[in-house]
Design an enzyme around this catalytic site. Structure first.
Site, PDB file in Angstrom:
ATOM      1  N   LYS A 192      -2.511   3.176  60.220  1.00  0.00           N
ATOM      2  CA  LYS A 192      -3.161   4.385  59.717  1.00  0.00           C
ATOM      3  C   LYS A 192      -2.085   5.491  60.159  1.00  0.00           C
ATOM      4  O   LYS A 192      -1.739   5.559  61.236  1.00  0.00           O
ATOM      5  CB  LYS A 192      -4.425   4.492  60.182  1.00  0.00           C
ATOM      6  N   GLU A 268      -0.895   5.453  74.314  1.00  0.00           N
ATOM      7  CA  GLU A 268       0.008   6.589  74.758  1.00  0.00           C
ATOM      8  C   GLU A 268      -0.491   7.929  74.602  1.00  0.00           C
ATOM      9  O   GLU A 268      -0.491   8.050  73.387  1.00  0.00           O
ATOM     10  CB  GLU A 268       1.460   6.128  74.213  1.00  0.00           C
ATOM     11  N   CYS A 302       4.720  14.407  73.524  1.00  0.00           N
ATOM     12  CA  CYS A 302       3.956  14.226  74.557  1.00  0.00           C
ATOM     13  C   CYS A 302       4.221  14.189  75.799  1.00  0.00           C
ATOM     14  O   CYS A 302       3.867  14.542  76.843  1.00  0.00           O
ATOM     15  CB  CYS A 302       3.229  12.610  74.177  1.00  0.00           C
TER      16      CYS A 302
END
Length: 497
Positions: A192, A268, A302
């Protein structure tokens, strides 16, 4: 609505506009969503719609999982490992061939610099597929000595159907980090995309089919986190779920696994990475790498080095040099060659970042440069540098995910280590020093999955990446990633005398 669309050349000056499907990719075909619903993807450079794409619902997830399961059981798990590798190598070649089209889509949909997408994201993605293609026929178990009347060995088998949910900050590269090892290990995938950046994955889907993958091996759905992503995460037909995104969503995915089929989970998640600049650091190098460490990808990474602890003896000079570098960053149109920083991904993210900036000001941090919107159109934020920061400030504790850095000073290395470890995150960190013993000591003591020494934000396909604490668990990249997409079986054979 047509199944494909082409961009207006005026939108992407100097480029040949690519044609992209807007439907769901299931069983090697582009098909409309069951509900017929669509959603618009927005150009963050101007805030205007690019195109509407089909929205996947629960029924579409069911369909994708069903074809992936059938393909795995009847076709894919029977394909020789070396043949899997050849298909992945072919896919890498096709990505390389269509690099410009994919980079255009990344720049248009995500807002990142076209040049950086082309020379960075696409190149790294090609490298990732080639790296794991080489692993496909080298995944094996062990023979284990037990007693003389038994032959014991292990098999590393694919888990079956893998669900993957990727973020919007590195669309093509994050899909590579998940698809490449999953395919190499012999799994089928339902992926997705983020609702903010579906386009490059839809172009990529064409290449999957062209490369010759059997129908059902790779399925790509466009949709929102809820219901599409949530339903995929809880689906009983999915044996493993790989997710990159927020810690909040990661918690929900863990909960959904517990309530459904206890599927294998890899997360993650967020980060609040700290760089420690020691008194003996090479200041030119420290400024160069820490600047890139926060402002790469508009701060939307991130592992972004959003906190910097500088030894008090260097603080004044470091901040002045850092300010100069920040002011030199070219912000603007992603298709201009000199642009380094494009817009933030969305209005929501834009407002969130500006809210953190206001919080920093109210809590007493000093604005060195930036601190406001850039321009009047689109979701642009000025590269922002705060100094005189205290650890309890929101801008020092919470992930901002934007071009905002917070600088504080320290007296001793021990103090810096303790403060660097003082958040709930543990994705990455860095240290700048000329002393090898200090470098090793700090690297060992930082509670982070990756530590860079005298550099930052450097990645290799062969080295693992993943977090500690609330930055998640499991490893992307390198041989370690193979463990995430396999399960170990012990076989014991009795030997007659």
């Amino acid at each position: 609505m047509n199944e494909t669309f082409s961009f207006n050349p005026l939108t992407c000056p100097l480029f040949i506009p690519p044609t992209v499907h807007t439907h769901l990719f299931i069983n090697n075909e582009f098909v409309p969503g069951t509900s017929g619903k669509t959603f618009e993807t927005i150009n963050p450079t101007n805030g205007k719609p690019i195109i509407a794409v089909q929205e996947a619902t629960e029924a579409d997830v069911d369909k994708a999982v069903a074809v992936a399961t059938e393909c795995f059981e009847k076709v894919w798990k029977k394909v020789a490992a070396a043949e899997r590798g050849k298909l992945i190598f072919k896919l890498a070649d096709l990505i390389e061939r269509d690099a410009e089209s994919l980079a255009i889509l990344e720049a248009l949909d995500n807002g990142k610099s076209y040049k950086i997408a082309l020379e960075g994201d696409i190149v790294d993605s090609v490298g990732c597929y080639r790296y794991f293609a080489g692993w496909a026929d080298k995944i094996h178990g062990k023979t284990i000595e037990t007693t003389n009347d038994k032959l014991c060995y292990t098999r590393h088998e694919p888990v079956g159907v893998v669900g993957a949910i990727i973020p919007w900050n590195y669309p093509i590269m994050m899909s590579a980090w998940k698809l490449a090892p999953a395919l190499a290990c012999g799994n089928c995938i339902v992926l997705k995309t983020s609702e903010y950046t579906p386009l490059s994955a839809l172009k990529f889907a064409e290449l999957v089919k062209e490369a010759g993958f059997p129908p059902g091996v790779v399925n790509i759905l466009s949709g929102y986190g809820s219901p599409t992503g949530a339903y995929l995460a809880s689906h009983p037909g999915v044996s493993k779920l790989a997710f990159t995104g927020s810690t909040l969503t990661g918690r929900k995915i863990l909960e959904s696994s517990a309530k459904s089929n206890l599927k294998k989970i890899q997360l993650e998640l967020g980060g609040k990475s700290a760089n420690i600049v020691c008194a003996d650091a090479d200041l030119d190098e420290a400024v160069k790498w820490t600047t890139a460490g926060i402002f790469n990808n508009h701060g939307q990474s991130c592992n972004a080095g959003s906190r910097i602890y500088v030894h008090e003896s260097l603080a004044h000079e470091f901040i002045e040099r850092f300010k100069k570098e920040a002011l030199a960053i070219k912000v603007g149109d992603p298709f201009h060659e000199e642009t380094f920083q494009g817009p933030q991904i969305s209005q929501v993210q834009f407002d969130k970042i500006l809210g953190y900036i206001e919080s920093g000001k109210k809590e007493g941090a000093r604005v060195v440069t930036g601190g406001a919107r850039w321009g009047t159109v689109g979701y642009f934020v000025q590269p922002t540098v705060f100094a005189d920061c205290r650890d309890e400030m929101k801008i020092m504790q919470e992930e901002i995910f934007g071009p905002v850095v917070s600088i504080a000073t320290f007296k001793t290395v021990e103090e810096a280590i303790e403060r660097a470890n003082g958040t709930s995150y543990g994705l990455a960190g860095g240290v700048f020093t000329k002393d090898l013993s200090t470098a090793i000591r700090v690297s060992n003591e930082l509670k982070a999955g990756t530590v860079w020494v005298n550099c930052f934000d450097l990645f290799d396909q062969s080295t693992p990446f993943g977090g500690y604490k609330q930055s998640g668990f499991g490893k992307e990249l390198g041989e370690y990633a193979l463990h995430e997409y396999t399960q170990v079986k012990s076989v014991k054979i009795k030997i007659d005398p």
